[in-house]
Write a protein that holds these residues in place. Structure first.
Motif, PDB file in Angstrom:
ATOM      1  N   SER A  95      45.093  50.723  22.695  1.00 44.71           N
ATOM      2  CA  SER A  95      44.194  50.082  23.642  1.00 44.71           C
ATOM      3  C   SER A  95      44.964  49.165  24.573  1.00 44.71           C
ATOM      4  CB  SER A  95      43.124  49.280  22.906  1.00 44.71           C
ATOM      5  OG  SER A  95      43.705  48.102  22.399  1.00 44.71           O
ATOM      6  N   ASP A  97      45.937  45.936  24.570  1.00 48.80           N
ATOM      7  CA  ASP A  97      45.755  44.541  24.941  1.00 48.80           C
ATOM      8  C   ASP A  97      46.842  43.656  24.336  1.00 48.80           C
ATOM      9  OD1 ASP A  97      42.699  44.398  22.971  1.00 48.80           O
ATOM     10  OD2 ASP A  97      44.640  45.295  22.649  1.00 48.80           O
TER      11      ASP A  97
ATOM     12  N   ARG B 906      49.927  53.006  29.229  1.00 51.19           N
ATOM     13  CA  ARG B 906      49.978  51.637  28.756  1.00 51.19           C
ATOM     14  C   ARG B 906      50.368  50.688  29.877  1.00 51.19           C
ATOM     15  NH1 ARG B 906      51.362  49.014  24.099  1.00 51.19           N
ATOM     16  NH2 ARG B 906      51.006  46.812  24.513  1.00 51.19           N
ATOM     17  N   GLU B 909      47.559  50.184  32.238  1.00 50.72           N
ATOM     18  CA  GLU B 909      46.573  49.253  31.680  1.00 50.72           C
ATOM     19  C   GLU B 909      47.022  47.813  31.901  1.00 50.72           C
ATOM     20  OE1 GLU B 909      43.913  49.599  29.079  1.00 50.72           O
ATOM     21  OE2 GLU B 909      43.555  51.547  30.024  1.00 50.72           O
ATOM     22  N   GLU B 913      45.147  44.955  34.082  1.00 53.04           N
ATOM     23  CA  GLU B 913      44.770  43.652  33.548  1.00 53.04           C
ATOM     24  C   GLU B 913      45.413  42.536  34.353  1.00 53.04           C
ATOM     25  OE1 GLU B 913      45.255  41.357  29.400  1.00 53.04           O
ATOM     26  OE2 GLU B 913      45.515  43.543  29.350  1.00 53.04           O
TER      27      GLU B 913
END
Lengths: 327, 1235
Positions: A95, A97, B906, B909, B913
């Motif tokens: 994911s 994060d 990744r 992402e 963010e």
């Protein structure tokens, strides 16, 4: 849930109960690491030595490397320390994060630098290597590499009930080696405020490395490219490739940034198309023929009616939801 | 052309309306259904023979440029189309007409449809009217059969009625009559409601009863304009009973004698009805406006299933005795300037002037009794004149309803009696100055005209006389001289506004303005229909900026006057009148409107002669923000010291009034209100009221309850802590924080030489620097920190953004940019520390785990010598481009042109963010900050509102973790700029808070809202209307669009999700209900609003308060947590010199960690502002056993299998290991969690 009812294995994993306090048991699932999965073919992933690696599932989020080692150490002879903290607890969460800690990245970069013949400058670490724990997301996995293969078997046999006992005894989690709770946060707060000279050294050395890498890359490109700076790029058919930036903008030849911004954002075609269409539309006169006027009017009326019907339906709906009973 | 025709059509409709009216009036009790009638008669009038003409004219009207002939063609064309077999038919002329009418004559077509849908719900049901009609007939008969009572002394007569015995009649004839009438059971005792002055024993006049000369159905029921009352009050059916004129004498106007006779008359009717077996009703008295002179008889049915049982209709019948037009009382004696009281007591007889004070109110009441019949007949004619009117007046009466409100439970405004009457007359009959409105207006237009009249009419200075045929009976000057307000209708008998306090009218005016603005507003987020007709508008907290609850038990007038008491009918009424007058004089321009709310006069049993007086009232104030908070009230100038004006001024203010000399040289009488802090300025209006009450009414301060201080306490530190700040002279407050910030900016900007690039901008992005943080910012010095307990040492850091001039020398790599920022920050830190002694500057880097290297992560923590803490970040605009490139790479670029190594998902992402953070922190936050700061300056109540709302959300464990503070600020702004118009803007933070809570309660977030937060209004709003597209992601369901953020998810992207949004709604509803209840009972505990129920959580963890630096900010902070433990008060704390850690909040860090670690297991709720507990709910799906997976993302434990066999075959099941998770939380919070 009483421990006695726990199964000993589950989907090929050995169940290892771990206790922090008399009441609560954390469940670890362990298995010997087998072969690279399909995913691990990707470059950048570490390859774990087969046969000596223990695969852990559901690692406690606050577990440190040292605690993990200690957990498996006492009953057995020397084992090899698992790899450095962040890489041993593999970041298998896609994911995204959480990124890896800073250290491995830098290490990787360092490694890249080291390939070059000239010695690359070292980056001064920004944060001192502290023993602060890193709280990860719960339910993660980890790999532990042992010195020899026999240890694995013994580790896997851990949960087996010892003699005279029917129920496996949970392993006691080793005493914490890093502060937790309030002390942890206070330490973390202070650690995140390094002295100014360290910051300065870190920034400077990082930029040095960056410059070094940039230069290195450039050199490499120049070595590999058949084109030289300032020279026109001519292909086999004799066409010259026109690049942006010309002689001074790009380091070497080769169309790295040829595409215009418009092209990249993909708006070009649309915009052009729209313009063309509009020009066409302008040519047509709106109220030239009588039928156009009729049509237009009729359409207006129809729209009017349909809007009216819509409103009506809306109000009906409100009515049915008893909205009109104010009190 | 179209206009003429339209008018013509309207005339036709008029004629029809008249006809119908006449028909329906003849059989009085047969009521024709008019509901749909009006709509149809207007809309479908052309459906008969005149169809072709109508169609033609209509089309002609639509499209002027084509003229008449083409219109005919058009019709034909349409026919052709229809013949051509098109799938959809165009609307017929008729339809088009009604649609056009709806869209043009109303606000919008849906508005009209909504009104149509609403009206049947507020009108009596036809099907239930029949029993009432039968009942009325029976009643008619019953009243007519009431035996007459021969003249007797008033007191004797009263005694006779009160005794349960059969009347001891002095005269034989009456005894016979009574005997005859009384085959019925023993009559109930009945008190005769004689008003003041009570008749004396030596009265030389008699009361008697004769059967009424006429009985009429009057009022709104008869006119069919009645609407449903609020709070479940029954419909009112008014019956006028005309007292025969022979009962009265010429002199009856004196000393209330007429009213005594009337009182006896009504008591006699009551007696008869009560004793008659035919009518099964409950009888009670009711006094209009609490005035005992106007006592009427109220009949309510008992449920007995008889044919004339109208219980189902939910109505009550009111019997009002009236005077016949031929009464012997000369009307000229009732002119406003006449004095009709002869007061004989020692004081007044000495003062002849006093004796002859005019008694306008008494006179009016007297005349109003004569009025009923004429009123009903006259209001019938305008009805007939305009078919739209009835609908309109229905609408108005309906709207009047919110104003007339308070009826049942809470209180009643006195003006309410006039709610309907003047309002619907204004439309059609006009004052001499106002021109008549055109005919054929739609009900909506008439409604707006009426509102417009109410909103603009200057009640205090204008007297309105409705145009009458033969002029007015009494000269206008009389009204000017003796009535505060006047609105005289066309029969010219009654001043309809007599006795209505000016403040109530101001309130009505305020409400009318508000409604008009709502109707005119173009904001897409306001639905005017709901707002005007469906929303409850009478809630005290959203209606008034300040509310006071006043106990009247000790209230006495400073100058009690018998005359006033008699004039107003009762002591209570006189008290209210003088309250109103004095408060109005004292508050003056500070308030837009002021209103006294007291419980309505409810019906009382027949044995109680006088209405009971309320023991408490509410005073509601609507502030005029410009003047409300000024410190000085100026009076007349000193030059006229002994003038009447200055005397009045001194009389009003008492010893508060003093002569002062001002800077501009004036010497004037003035009153100065002393306040300590700027916050206390908000108290001034309440202080004024309190002062006046204690001076003029002897009402002690503790009998006046206002909730302002309680609300204020919510955003203040406890006394024991704030006193430390004060005594140690630690700077605190928004003003000094901003000064400190400005100094810092100056210092940083002066670093031209020390830095390679000049600083262009320093923009604040902290709520502490825009007045909206719950607690005012405080500074903290290490030296003074030891004075504070460890749980009160929180030093907030204020975030600012630094923007450097552009330069091409920044590295073109995201990670390298972050490092360059470090270098910059280090330089600034060094320069700052060198520039000012005592400054502490440190570079703060991000926690390695939480920040990707490409994300902005470094900040500079600055603690300036005064103790203020700032956190500075650097904005580099190249980052956006680089991030965009990372994100969009590979989308449109051909493979050949892509960078050498392909990005992993990744990395993308991460980039996404990082960009989100970048946009929020550097693009939106400064802009948002500026807009909010501007709003705080524009609306004085805004900042307070935001602070209260934040406090409230925080106390309910929702702020920050679920609802971003910026989102709260925008939603609060919605209440202020959201399109309700200037009249709805709250003038105090309490009202703002209530409005926001109300908004949360009703908000349907699936629709999303648009808030014009940034200045450009009109165009932007239009543009945005279409662009509020609700894209409810699973993470955030609120859509709050602004001009700068069209998607509306900038601040709500991370929550609240559906569950939390529902929770916000539920909590808002509970809070709202509590506010309502609390104000009604007067026992509102403001802190209770913030008490959070914890029953819904799966587990609640208690933290150790003494180690939480913010604990003193807790809602219910317990002082023992920071009480000195040692023996000696002057002993320094043991822990040595405490280290000041700006912004250090371990509870916050801990909870953030728990939230992150157990993101898929738990949902956490906690109070970020000093909370000492947090609650959590398990993800319910985890409790179900599920198959074991390596990547389960929760701490699991195997579920024991039933049989050994099954274990082998099936997938092994696991479930969440609750005890392990709990012990983990305890472990992670060691030292923080109370064990």
């Amino acid at each position: 849930m009483s421990l006695s009812s726990l199964p000993q294995t589950i989907s090929g994993f050995t169940v290892l109960p771990v206790s922090y306090s008399p009441k609560a048991h954390h469940i670890l699932y362990i298995r010997s690491h087998s072969g690279p999965s399909k995913k691990s073919n990707d470059k950048g992933k570490q390859v774990w030595p087969e046969g000596r690696t223990l695969f852990l599932v559901n690692v406690p989020p606050d577990a440190t490397d040292r605690e993990l080692i200690l957990l498996f150490q006492p009953t057995y002879a020397v084992e090899e320390e698992p790899e450095s903290s962040s890489s041993s607890v593999e970041d298998s969460d896609s994911s995204g994060d959480h990124s890896d800690a800073e250290h491995p990245r830098k290490k990787r970069k360092l490694a890249k630098g080291e390939k070059a013949p000239a010695p690359a400058p070292k980056v001064t670490p920004l944060l001192p290597p502290t023993s602060l724990r890193i709280l990860r997301k719960t339910g993660r996995t980890a790999h532990i590499v042992f010195l020899d293969a026999s240890s694995i078997a013994r580790a896997l046999a851990l949960p087996k009930p010892s003699k005279g006992q029917k129920v496996p005894q949970p392993r006691l989690w080793p005493a914490p080696d890093a502060p937790l709770g309030l002390a942890h946060y206070t330490a973390l707060y202070d650690a995140l405020r390094p002295p100014l000279d360290v910051v300065r050294q870190h920034a400077d050395s990082y930029m040095e490395l960056y410059d070094y890498n940039a230069a290195e890359r450039k050199r490499k490109l120049q070595r590999e490219s058949k084109y030289r700076k300032g020279e026109a790029i001519v292909d086999e058919d004799g066409f010259t490739l026109v690049t942006r930036g010309g002689a001074y903008g790009q380091a070497v030849g080769g169309g790295v940034g040829v595409a215009s911004r418009k092209f990249v954002s993909g708006k070009t075609e649309e915009a052009a198309g729209g313009k063309r269409k509009r020009r066409k539309g302008e040519k047509e006169k709106a109220g030239f023929y009588a039928f156009q006027v009729h049509e237009k009017k009729r359409k207006e009326l129809m729209d009017l009616k349909s809007k009216w019907e819509e409103d009506k339906a809306k109000v009906e709906k409100l009515k049915s939801s008893r909205k009109f009973k104010p009190y | 052309m179209a206009q003429d025709l339209k008018r013509k059509r309207a005339n036709e409709a008029d004629a029809r309306g008249v006809k119908k009216r006449q028909l329906s009036e003849e059989p009085d009790d047969e009521i024709v259904d008019h509901e749909g009638d009006d709509a149809e008669s207007a809309g479908a009038s052309g459906s008969g023979d005149d169809e072709p003409m109508d169609a033609e004219e209509d089309l002609g009207g639509e499209d002027e440029e084509w003229g008449g002939i083409d219109a005919v063609e058009e019709v034909e064309g349409k026919e052709n189309h229809r013949a051509g077999g098109k799938p959809k038919k165009p609307p017929t002329g008729e339809e088009v007409r009604s649609i056009k009418e709806a869209t043009e004559l109303f606000r919008s077509s849906s508005f009209k449809l909504q009104i149509d849908a609403l009206l049947p719900n507020v009108r009596p049901k036809e099907s239930r009217k029949a029993p009432l009609e039968r009942f009325l007939l029976a009643l008619h008969e019953c009243i007519l059969s009431t035996p007459s009572v021969p003249p007797q002394h008033p007191l004797e007569a009263a005694r006779a009625l009160l005794s349960p015995e059969p009347a001891q009649t002095p005269k034989g004839k009456q005894a016979k009559d009574k005997g005859k009438a009384k085959a019925a059971p023993t009559p109930v005792p009945i008190a005769v409601p004689y008003p003041l002055p009570l008749p004396t024993e030596d009265a030389n006049w008699k009361v008697a009863f004769e059967k009424p000369s006429e009985i009429l159905l009057v009022g709104s029921w008869a006119n069919q304009v009645s609407v449903k009352a609020k709070d479940g009050l029954p419909w009112g059916v008014d019956i006028a009973v005309e007292m025969p004129s022979e009962l009265f004498q010429e002199k009856d106007y004196l000393n209330g004698r007429f009213f005594h006779k009337r009182a006896f008359y009504i008591a006699a009717i009551a007696r008869h009805i009560a004793s008659s077996s035919k009518l099964n009703v409950e009888l009670s008295y009711e006094s209009a406006n609490g005035d005992p002179r106007l006592t009427n008889l109220v009949l309510r049915p008992k449920n007995d299933d008889s044919p004339n049982d109208f219980t189902k209709l939910h109505a009550q019948v009111r019997i009002i005795p009236v005077l016949p037009s031929s009464s012997p009382i000369p009307l000229s004696r009732l002119a406003p300037h006449r004095s009709n009281f002869r007061v004989h007591n020692a004081d007044s007889s000495e003062d002849p002037a006093h004796e002859n004070l005019p008694t306008p109110l008494y006179n009016t009441n007297n005349t109003s009794v004569c009025y009923a019949e004429t009123a009903s007949s006259s209001s019938a004619c305008p009805e007939a004149r305009d078919p739209g009117l009835r609908r309109c007046s229905g609408t108005i009466a309906y709207l009047g309803e919110p104003a007339r409100l308070w009826r049942g439970k809470a209180a009643v405004l006195e003006m309410l009696a006039m709610g309907e009457e003047p309002a619907d007359k204004v439309n059609t009959k006009l004052s001499s100055k106002r021109r008549p409105l055109g005919k054929g207006l739609s009900s909506y237009q008439l409604f707006k005209a009426a509102l417009d009249f109410l909103a603009r009419y200057d009640f205090a200075n204008e007297r309105i006389f409705v145009k009458a045929k033969d002029g007015h009976r009494f000269p206008a000057q009389d009204y000017y001289a003796h009535h505060d307000v006047a609105f005289v209708d066309s029969p010219s008998l009654v001043n309809l506004l007599a006795g209505v306090p000016l403040s109530s009218l101001a309130m009505l005016q305020h409400d009318a303005k508000r409604t008009l603005q709502t109707l005119d507003s173009s904001s897409p987020s306001v639905d005017p229909f709901t707002e005007v007709f469906l929303k409850e508008n009478r809630d005290l907290f959203t209606r008034f900026d300040a509310i006071m609850h006043i106990g009247l038990s000790s209230a006495t007038l400073r100058h009690p006057s018998i005359h006033a008491t008699l004039e107003h009918g009762s002591p209570a009424k006189a008290l209210f009148a003088s309250l109103d007058q004095i408060l109005r004089a004292g508050l003056g321009p500070r308030v837009k409107a002021l209103s006294l709310l007291h419980p309505s006069s409810e019906s009382r049993p027949l044995t109680q002669a006088h209405p009971s007086t309320p023991s408490t009232i509410y005073v509601g104030l609507v502030f005029e923000p410009e003047h409300a908070f000024r410190l000085v009230d100026h009076g007349p100038a000193a030059s006229e010291t002994e003038s009447e004006a200055s005397q009045q001024f001194r009389e009003l203010w008492g010893d508060k009034a003093e002569l002062r000399r001002f800077k501009d040289g004036r010497i004037v009488e003035s009153v100065v209100w002393d306040v300590k802090t700027a916050d206390e300025k908000a108290y001034i209006p309440v202080m004024v009221v309190k002062h006046l009450l204690s001076r003029h009414f002897h009402i002690a301060d503790d009998a006046v309850q206002s909730w302002q201080p309680a609300f204020d306490a919510l955003v203040r530190l406890p006394e024991s802590i704030s006193s430390v700040y004060q005594s140690a002279r630690i700077p605190a407050g928004f003003k000094s924080a901003m000064t400190a910030f400005d100094d810092l900016v100056k210092t940083i900007k002066s670093f031209d030489k020390e830095l390679p690039l000049a600083v262009l901008n320093v923009s604040p992005i902290s709520e502490y620097l825009r007045y909206t943080s719950v607690f005012a910012p405080v500074a903290l010095l290490p030296s003074s920190a030891s004075l504070l307990p460890p749980c009160g040492q929180f030093l907030p850091t204020m975030e600012v953004v630094l923007e450097f001039e552009r330069s091409a020398r920044w590295p073109d790599d995201l990670a390298a940019i972050q490092k360059t920022k470090l270098a910059f920050l280090e330089r600034i830190a060094a320069a700052l520390m060198a520039a000012k002694e005592g400054t502490l500057a440190r570079v703060v880097v991000a926690d390695a785990l939480n920040a990707s290297p490409i994300q902005d992560q470094a900040s500079l923590e600055i603690v300036i010598p005064q103790g203020w803490a700032f956190a500075a970040r650097i904005w580099h605009d190249r980052e956006a481009t680089l991030l965009d490139r990372l994100i969009n790479e590979g989308v449109n670029v051909p493979k050949a042109l892509q960078a050498d190594k392909p990005r992993t998902a990744r990395e993308r992402e991460d980039a996404l963010e990082a960009r989100e953070l970048y946009v929020r922190r550097f693009v939106h936050a400064p802009r948002h900050h500026r807009a909010v700061a501007a709003l705080c300056h524009r609306f004085s109540a805004f900042a307070g509102t935001v602070r209260l709302v934040k406090r409230w959300l925080a106390a309910h464990w929702l702020l920050r973790s679920h609802v971003a503070v910026e989102a709260v600020e925008i939603l609060c702004a919605h209440v202020f700029v959201g399109g309700g118009g200037s009249e709805t803007v709250p003038g105090s933070k309490e009202r703002g808070f209530a409005a926001v809570v109300e908004f949360f309660k009703d908000w349907d977030w699936t629709a999303g809202i648009f808030v014009p937060l940034y200045e450009e209004k009109g165009a932007a709003a239009e543009a945005a209307k279409s662009s509020v597209v609700v894209t409810a992601g699973h993470k955030g369901v609120w859509t709050i669009a602004t001009d700068a953020d069209k998607d509306g998810h900038m601040w709500t992207a991370n929550g609240p999700d559906n569950i939390v949004a529902l929770r916000v709604k539920a909590i808002a509803k509970a809070t709202w209900d509590y506010l309502q209840q609390g104000t009604e009972s007067g026992a509102l505990e403001v802190k209770t609003l913030l008490v959070h129920p914890v029953d819904d959580y799966d587990f609640v963890v208690q933290l150790e308060p003494s180690v939480l630096p913010r604990y003193t900010q807790n809602v219910v902070a317990d002082p023992t947590a920071w009480a000195r433990k040692g023996k000696f008060a002057n002993l320094q704390r043991q822990d040595g010199t405490p280290v000041v850690r700006p912004g250090f909040d371990p509870a916050q860090l801990f909870l953030d960690d728990v939230k992150r670690v157990h993101a898929d297991t738990l949902r956490l709720f906690y109070d970020p502002i000093g909370g000492d507990r947090f609650g959590a709910v398990w993800d319910p799906s985890l409790k179900q056993p599920r198959p074991f997976r390596v990547m389960n993302h929760f701490s699991s434990i195997p579920v024991p299998q039933e049989s050994e066999k099954a274990k082998e075959k099936e997938k092994a099941l696991v479930t969440v290991n609750e005890s392990a998770v709990l012990s983990e939380i305890l472990r992670m919070g060691a030292g923080l969690v109370k064990t």
